[in-house]
Design a protein around this motif. Structure first.
Motif, PDB file in Angstrom:
ATOM      1  N   LYS A  15       0.345  93.918  29.808  1.00  0.00           N
ATOM      2  CA  LYS A  15       1.223  93.289  28.819  1.00  0.00           C
ATOM      3  C   LYS A  15       0.767  93.655  27.403  1.00  0.00           C
ATOM      4  N   CYS A  18       1.570  97.339  26.733  1.00  0.00           N
ATOM      5  CA  CYS A  18       3.007  97.524  26.481  1.00  0.00           C
ATOM      6  C   CYS A  18       3.367  97.086  25.061  1.00  0.00           C
ATOM      7  N   ASN A  19       2.806  95.987  24.614  1.00  0.00           N
ATOM      8  CA  ASN A  19       3.074  95.516  23.251  1.00  0.00           C
ATOM      9  C   ASN A  19       2.548  96.502  22.210  1.00  0.00           C
ATOM     10  N   LEU A  21       2.142  99.756  22.698  1.00  0.00           N
ATOM     11  CA  LEU A  21       2.989 100.948  22.771  1.00  0.00           C
ATOM     12  C   LEU A  21       4.319 100.739  22.053  1.00  0.00           C
ATOM     13  N   LYS A  22       4.858  99.538  22.134  1.00  0.00           N
ATOM     14  CA  LYS A  22       6.113  99.244  21.429  1.00  0.00           C
ATOM     15  C   LYS A  22       5.963  99.452  19.931  1.00  0.00           C
ATOM     16  N   LYS A  23       4.769  99.227  19.428  1.00  0.00           N
ATOM     17  CA  LYS A  23       4.543  99.355  17.992  1.00  0.00           C
ATOM     18  C   LYS A  23       4.346 100.798  17.543  1.00  0.00           C
ATOM     19  N   LYS A  27      11.874 105.219  18.310  1.00  0.00           N
ATOM     20  CA  LYS A  27      12.955 104.323  18.729  1.00  0.00           C
ATOM     21  C   LYS A  27      13.519 104.667  20.105  1.00  0.00           C
ATOM     22  N   ARG A  29      11.782 105.756  22.539  1.00  0.00           N
ATOM     23  CA  ARG A  29      10.697 105.430  23.481  1.00  0.00           C
ATOM     24  C   ARG A  29      10.441 106.531  24.499  1.00  0.00           C
ATOM     25  N   TRP A  32       6.064 107.843  24.653  1.00  0.00           N
ATOM     26  CA  TRP A  32       4.995 106.888  24.953  1.00  0.00           C
ATOM     27  C   TRP A  32       3.787 107.584  25.562  1.00  0.00           C
TER      28      TRP A  32
END
Length: 134
Positions: A15, A18-19, A21-23, A27, A29, A32
């Protein structure tokens, strides 16, 4: 049989990853896999409250040298560069000797950190059970 979802520590790390990587991903994605190294570096060099240390320091016994510290020398880098080879080896050996003690202290911190929520949970459960007995 191994069931990944049953491993709470692995799920918590996934978790967090993933957070992170989102940052750092774009856009769409789609990049990654190119950015996972950056995300892992950020995780490994970030101070953790339960351990009072960074994951990098717990593995290697010293804090990571950040790329910025190579461009703009910090006090730590300046001191290391001023040491002779022999002094540098002696300093590293002293750090490694203190490393086992640091790991034991970290283990104790983790146990205390984990005991707090458990104690709070057990306190509420006992009150609920005592009400049922009445």
């Amino acid at each position: 049989m191994y069931y990944a979802a049953a491993n709470g520590l692995a799920e918590a790390f996934n978790k967090t990853l993933c957070n992170l990587l989102k940052k750092v991903v774009n856009k769409q994605r789609r990049d990654w896999h190119l950015r996972i190294g950056e995300a892992l570096w950020a995780y490994r060099t970030t101070f953790r409250t339960p351990t009072q240390a960074t994951p990098y320091a717990l593995v290697y016994g010293v804090e990571a040298v950040l790329p910025l510290e190579c461009q703009i020398p910090s006090l730590r880098i300046a001191i290391q560069e001023g040491l002779s080879g022999e002094d540098n080896v002696r300093l590293r050996l002293e750090e490694l000797e203190a490393f086992d003690e640091k790991r034991l202290e970290t283990q104790q911190r983790i146990e205390c950190y984990q005991a707090r929520p458990s104690k709070a949970f057990n306190k509420h459960v006992r009150h609920a059970l005592s009400r049922l007995e009445i």
